[in-house]
Scaffold this motif. Structure first.
Motif, mmCIF file in Angstrom:
data_model
loop_
_atom_site.group_PDB
_atom_site.id
_atom_site.type_symbol
_atom_site.label_atom_id
_atom_site.label_comp_id
_atom_site.label_asym_id
_atom_site.label_seq_id
_atom_site.Cartn_x
_atom_site.Cartn_y
_atom_site.Cartn_z
ATOM 1 N N VAL A 1 0.628 -1.269 -0.180
ATOM 2 C CA VAL A 1 -0.067 0.015 -0.085
ATOM 3 C C VAL A 1 1.005 1.072 -0.302
ATOM 4 C CG1 VAL A 1 -1.962 1.204 1.348
ATOM 5 C CG2 VAL A 1 -1.999 -0.891 1.092
ATOM 6 N N MET A 2 2.123 1.560 0.478
ATOM 7 C CA MET A 2 3.241 2.822 1.399
ATOM 8 C C MET A 2 3.772 2.579 -0.547
ATOM 9 S SD MET A 2 2.202 3.474 3.475
ATOM 10 C CE MET A 2 2.595 4.982 2.964
ATOM 11 N N LEU A 3 3.954 1.787 -1.335
ATOM 12 C CA LEU A 3 4.350 2.040 -1.810
ATOM 13 C C LEU A 3 3.778 2.054 -3.244
ATOM 14 C CD1 LEU A 3 6.116 -1.699 -3.147
ATOM 15 C CD2 LEU A 3 7.556 -0.057 -2.492
ATOM 16 N N GLU A 4 2.107 1.572 -3.499
ATOM 17 C CA GLU A 4 0.978 2.277 -4.297
ATOM 18 C C GLU A 4 0.984 4.093 -3.752
ATOM 19 O OE1 GLU A 4 -0.657 1.905 -7.162
ATOM 20 O OE2 GLU A 4 1.228 -0.100 -6.591
ATOM 21 N N ILE B 1 -3.586 15.275 -11.750
ATOM 22 C CA ILE B 1 -4.736 14.066 -11.508
ATOM 23 C C ILE B 1 -5.429 14.419 -10.788
ATOM 24 C CG2 ILE B 1 -4.414 10.937 -10.895
ATOM 25 C CD1 ILE B 1 -1.300 11.739 -11.742
ATOM 26 N N ASP B 2 -6.506 14.349 -10.892
ATOM 27 C CA ASP B 2 -7.812 13.689 -9.456
ATOM 28 C C ASP B 2 -8.014 13.228 -8.541
ATOM 29 O OD1 ASP B 2 -10.802 12.308 -9.244
ATOM 30 O OD2 ASP B 2 -11.353 14.560 -10.056
ATOM 31 N N GLN B 3 -7.771 13.236 -7.564
ATOM 32 C CA GLN B 3 -7.790 13.346 -5.889
ATOM 33 C C GLN B 3 -8.511 12.305 -6.013
ATOM 34 O OE1 GLN B 3 -4.615 13.277 -4.433
ATOM 35 N NE2 GLN B 3 -3.455 14.218 -6.219
ATOM 36 N N ASP B 4 -9.590 11.867 -6.402
ATOM 37 C CA ASP B 4 -10.929 10.985 -6.118
ATOM 38 C C ASP B 4 -10.414 9.787 -6.725
ATOM 39 O OD1 ASP B 4 -12.631 12.470 -4.716
ATOM 40 O OD2 ASP B 4 -13.503 13.529 -6.517
ATOM 41 N N ASP C 1 -9.521 6.456 -4.529
ATOM 42 C CA ASP C 1 -9.697 5.709 -5.151
ATOM 43 C C ASP C 1 -9.386 4.316 -5.759
ATOM 44 O OD1 ASP C 1 -12.553 6.496 -5.259
ATOM 45 O OD2 ASP C 1 -13.139 6.555 -6.984
ATOM 46 N N CYS C 2 -8.049 4.737 -6.105
ATOM 47 C CA CYS C 2 -7.519 3.204 -6.075
ATOM 48 C C CYS C 2 -6.611 2.417 -4.844
ATOM 49 C CB CYS C 2 -6.243 3.868 -7.288
ATOM 50 S SG CYS C 2 -6.762 4.223 -8.881
ATOM 51 N N LEU C 3 -6.265 4.216 -4.345
ATOM 52 C CA LEU C 3 -5.941 2.918 -2.847
ATOM 53 C C LEU C 3 -6.764 2.391 -2.010
ATOM 54 C CD1 LEU C 3 -3.076 6.897 -2.149
ATOM 55 C CD2 LEU C 3 -2.416 4.301 -2.952
ATOM 56 N N ASP C 4 -7.791 3.201 -2.638
ATOM 57 C CA ASP C 4 -9.297 2.678 -1.010
ATOM 58 C C ASP C 4 -9.206 0.703 -1.985
ATOM 59 O OD1 ASP C 4 -9.734 4.511 0.670
ATOM 60 O OD2 ASP C 4 -11.336 4.586 -0.341
ATOM 61 N N SER C 5 -9.053 0.550 -3.463
ATOM 62 C CA SER C 5 -9.171 -0.887 -3.436
ATOM 63 C C SER C 5 -7.693 -1.819 -3.140
ATOM 64 C CB SER C 5 -8.392 -0.868 -4.958
ATOM 65 O OG SER C 5 -7.871 -0.984 -5.414
ATOM 66 N N TYR C 6 -6.655 -1.211 -2.181
ATOM 67 C CA TYR C 6 -5.959 -2.001 -1.986
ATOM 68 C C TYR C 6 -6.079 -2.178 -0.304
ATOM 69 C CZ TYR C 6 -2.960 -2.157 -5.685
ATOM 70 O OH TYR C 6 -2.269 -2.502 -7.586
ATOM 71 N N ARG C 7 -5.977 -0.929 0.014
ATOM 72 C CA ARG C 7 -6.568 -0.939 1.394
ATOM 73 C C ARG C 7 -8.023 -1.491 1.614
ATOM 74 N NH1 ARG C 7 -7.517 4.955 1.268
ATOM 75 N NH2 ARG C 7 -5.647 6.006 0.770
ATOM 76 N N ASP C 8 -8.477 -2.157 0.633
ATOM 77 C CA ASP C 8 -9.911 -2.610 1.329
ATOM 78 C C ASP C 8 -9.289 -4.694 1.093
ATOM 79 O OD1 ASP C 8 -11.413 -0.773 1.249
ATOM 80 O OD2 ASP C 8 -12.109 -0.964 -0.354
ATOM 81 N N TRP C 9 -8.523 -4.476 -0.070
ATOM 82 C CA TRP C 9 -8.035 -6.143 0.046
ATOM 83 C C TRP C 9 -7.069 -6.170 1.099
ATOM 84 C CZ3 TRP C 9 -2.825 -6.634 -1.016
ATOM 85 C CH2 TRP C 9 -2.255 -7.478 -0.862
#
Length: 155
Positions: free
Chosen positions: A71-74, A92-95, A99-107
């Motif tokens: 997650v930190m690499l992302e 780059i849109d922060q939302d 969203d991309c980082l949330d997919s890793y956090r959720d995983w």
């Protein structure tokens, strides 16, 4: 900005040391020092993703030892992509980033849940978690892009 324009701008930076190859998806291959990208993608999200994967290469991301480290690499790659994007006039849109980082956090969160008591566990190695509440231990898949299977370790 078009993808070809972004690739040209990247070729005028330290990213010129990386290889860029068309593929079916976007990803960074540290083994080949290659950024793979979807050549037919004309979207703004495609530009952001190309920049993000390029930044994995610029940051020399190779491997990770824990889910948290991944997650930190992302996060690092998105922060670098934002810096580089600003240099190129590409915002780059922060939302989208979140969203991309949330997919890793959720995983990561789903993998950390104890199969016995459903509380959060602690990662003890790349494929093993342990529950600090019920002392259960379970294995998780090494795959990043699949359902987070958890299998109990029999003692």
């Amino acid at each position: 900005m078009k993808q070809i324009d972004l690739l040209k701008k990247l070729s005028e930076t330290e990213a010129s040391l990386l290889v860029f190859k068309p593929a079916k998806s976007y990803y960074w291959s540290p083994k080949d020092k290659t950024v793979f990208y979807q050549e037919d993608d004309k979207s703004e999200v495609g530009l952001w993703t190309l920049l993000h994967e390029t930044c994995h290469g610029l940051l020399n991301h190779k491997s990770y030892q824990s889910d948290f480290e991944l997650v930190m690499l992302e996060v690092d790659a998105w922060e670098k992509a934002e810096e580089l994007g600003n240099e190129f006039g590409l915002k780059i849109d922060q939302d989208h980033v979140q969203d991309c980082l949330d997919s890793y956090r959720d995983w990561q969160y789903k993998r950390s849940l104890c199969p016995r008591c459903d509380l959060g566990g602690i990662q003890i190695n790349t494929q093993t978690y342990s529950c600090m509440f019920c002392n259960d231990t379970w294995r998780v898949s090494a795959a990043r892009f699949c359902r987070p299977y958890r299998s109990k370790i029999t003692k």
